[in-house]
Design an enzyme around this catalytic site. Structure first.
Site, PDB file in Angstrom:
ATOM      1  N   LYS A 133       0.855  -1.199   0.000  1.00  0.00           N
ATOM      2  CA  LYS A 133       0.000   0.000   0.000  1.00  0.00           C
ATOM      3  C   LYS A 133       0.882   1.236   0.000  1.00  0.00           C
ATOM      4  O   LYS A 133       1.813   1.336   0.780  1.00  0.00           O
ATOM      5  CB  LYS A 133      -0.919  -0.007   1.232  1.00  0.00           C
ATOM      6  N   GLU A 174      -3.265   4.413  -3.135  1.00  0.00           N
ATOM      7  CA  GLU A 174      -4.059   5.233  -2.205  1.00  0.00           C
ATOM      8  C   GLU A 174      -3.901   6.730  -2.484  1.00  0.00           C
ATOM      9  O   GLU A 174      -3.073   7.405  -1.880  1.00  0.00           O
ATOM     10  CB  GLU A 174      -3.652   4.944  -0.758  1.00  0.00           C
ATOM     11  N   LYS A 216      -7.278   2.204  -2.697  1.00  0.00           N
ATOM     12  CA  LYS A 216      -7.689   2.656  -1.376  1.00  0.00           C
ATOM     13  C   LYS A 216      -8.077   4.119  -1.525  1.00  0.00           C
ATOM     14  O   LYS A 216      -7.233   4.967  -1.819  1.00  0.00           O
ATOM     15  CB  LYS A 216      -6.574   2.483  -0.344  1.00  0.00           C
TER      16      LYS A 216
END
Length: 339
Positions: A133, A174, A216
């Site tokens: 991430k 993200e 995300k």
């Protein structure tokens, strides 16, 4: 498993991701802010409380960890990451090294940590890490975010995604549009649409396999200081609308960050989207504070409070798992007897 298999496992029906990737300095700052006394073992104890909570895998498919956590051993000397795998969850990594000021900007930021990332990702894959991430953070304000900052962050996120897939790791991209400010929901919509468009252009240019990628995302919200706060239905409508414009159907799933929302609103907004709209991707959660705020307040770094803290954690995970199916109801909160 293929990248697509891992991505689908992370967003399978009724589960989501727990973001536990708060590095030690930020963790201890949080404890201090919450008035919780810290000791040398607090980081390990908190990580153990979260990762080894019995039954967590019923509602949580994966856990985002820090560099320190993938190497941590529990109080019995056993690897935490190996125990996460044994419990049927997928360990993830945040190889991100924090935000740095973007050169030539008026204080805007870009994520750091690209140096040596290819080698680090290969090592993570050997440990059993299944996904990564990487965060970009965009502050809405006069003249911000700038096109320059959006482009720079999109490029870095795409680089990380391509390197992750090269290592056999599913990237979670993200691009967070932050809650803080007095902006309207309409302004948040416009910024989010532009950020998503530039992010996906960069992913295409870097030859990232969309079927093996997750997003995300932040929800489309009124700024926390905006005089007019959009209600739950408006947030759901505007968030779904911007995603349909900007996120290809090839993406298996979108997992939300809570981004400063209350536990209630993080759950209610997610539920409204799943209950009221037919969507081409799974919509689930990748919450940090919206899962951990309540258990941390109970725990207070006291061993005798671990069981009660885990009960609160499991409750919030269950509520968000139901919201990912559109089956959450506010009455379930009071019926559970967990504050």
């Amino acid at each position: 498993m293929s990248l697509n298999d891992i991505a689908n496992q992370l967003v399978k029906a009724g589960v989501g991701i727990m973001a536990a990737d708060r590095p030690p300095p930020a963790f201890y700052d949080l404890l201090e802010a919450e008035g919780i006394a810290a000791d040398e073992g607090a980081y390990r104890n908190w990580s153990e409380l979260l990762f080894l909570a019995p039954g967590l895998n019923k509602h949580v498919s994966g856990i985002i960890m820090t560099d320190e956590q993938v190497l941590l051993r529990d109080s019995k000397g056993e690897s935490l990451v190996e125990q996460v795998i044994q419990r049927g969850m997928i360990p993830g990594i945040s190889p991100f090294k924090g935000m740095v000021v973007l050169a030539g900007s008026a204080g805007e930021t870009v994520g750091s940590g690209l140096d040596g990332l290819r080698e680090r990702l290969a090592e993570y894959a050997e440990m059993g890490v299944g996904f990564s991430k990487w965060r970009a953070a965009f502050q809405i304000g006069p003249g911000t975010p700038s096109d320059y900052a959006i482009e720079a962050n999109a490029y870095v996120m795409a680089q990380v995604a391509a390197l992750s897939q090269e290592a056999g790791i599913v990237p979670i991209v993200e691009p967070e549009v932050m809650l803080w400010g007095d902006h309207t929901i309409e302004r948040c919509f416009a910024v989010t649409e532009w950020v998503l468009s530039r992010t996906f252009e960069a992913l295409y240019l870097h030859r990232v396999d969309l079927e093996g990628t997750l997003v995300k995302a932040s929800m489309v919200l009124s700024g926390d200081k905006c005089a007019e706060q959009a209600d739950v239905d408006a947030v759901a409508e505007q968030t779904v609308k911007v995603f349909l414009r900007g996120i290809p159907a090839a993406i298996p799933g979108i997992v939300f960050l809570s981004g400063g929302q209350s536990d209630y609103h993080a759950t209610a907004h997610l539920n409204a989207m799943n209950a009221n709209y037919e969507l081409p991707w799974k919509l689930s959660f990748s919450y940090a504070r919206a899962l951990q705020r309540a258990p941390m307040a109970i725990w207070g770094n006291k061993p005798e409070k671990v069981a009660a803290a885990r009960t609160a954690l499991l409750h919030r995970a269950k509520m968000n798992g139901l919201a990912s199916l559109g089956l959450w109801k506010e009455a379930l909160e009071s019926e559970a007897g967990v504050s």
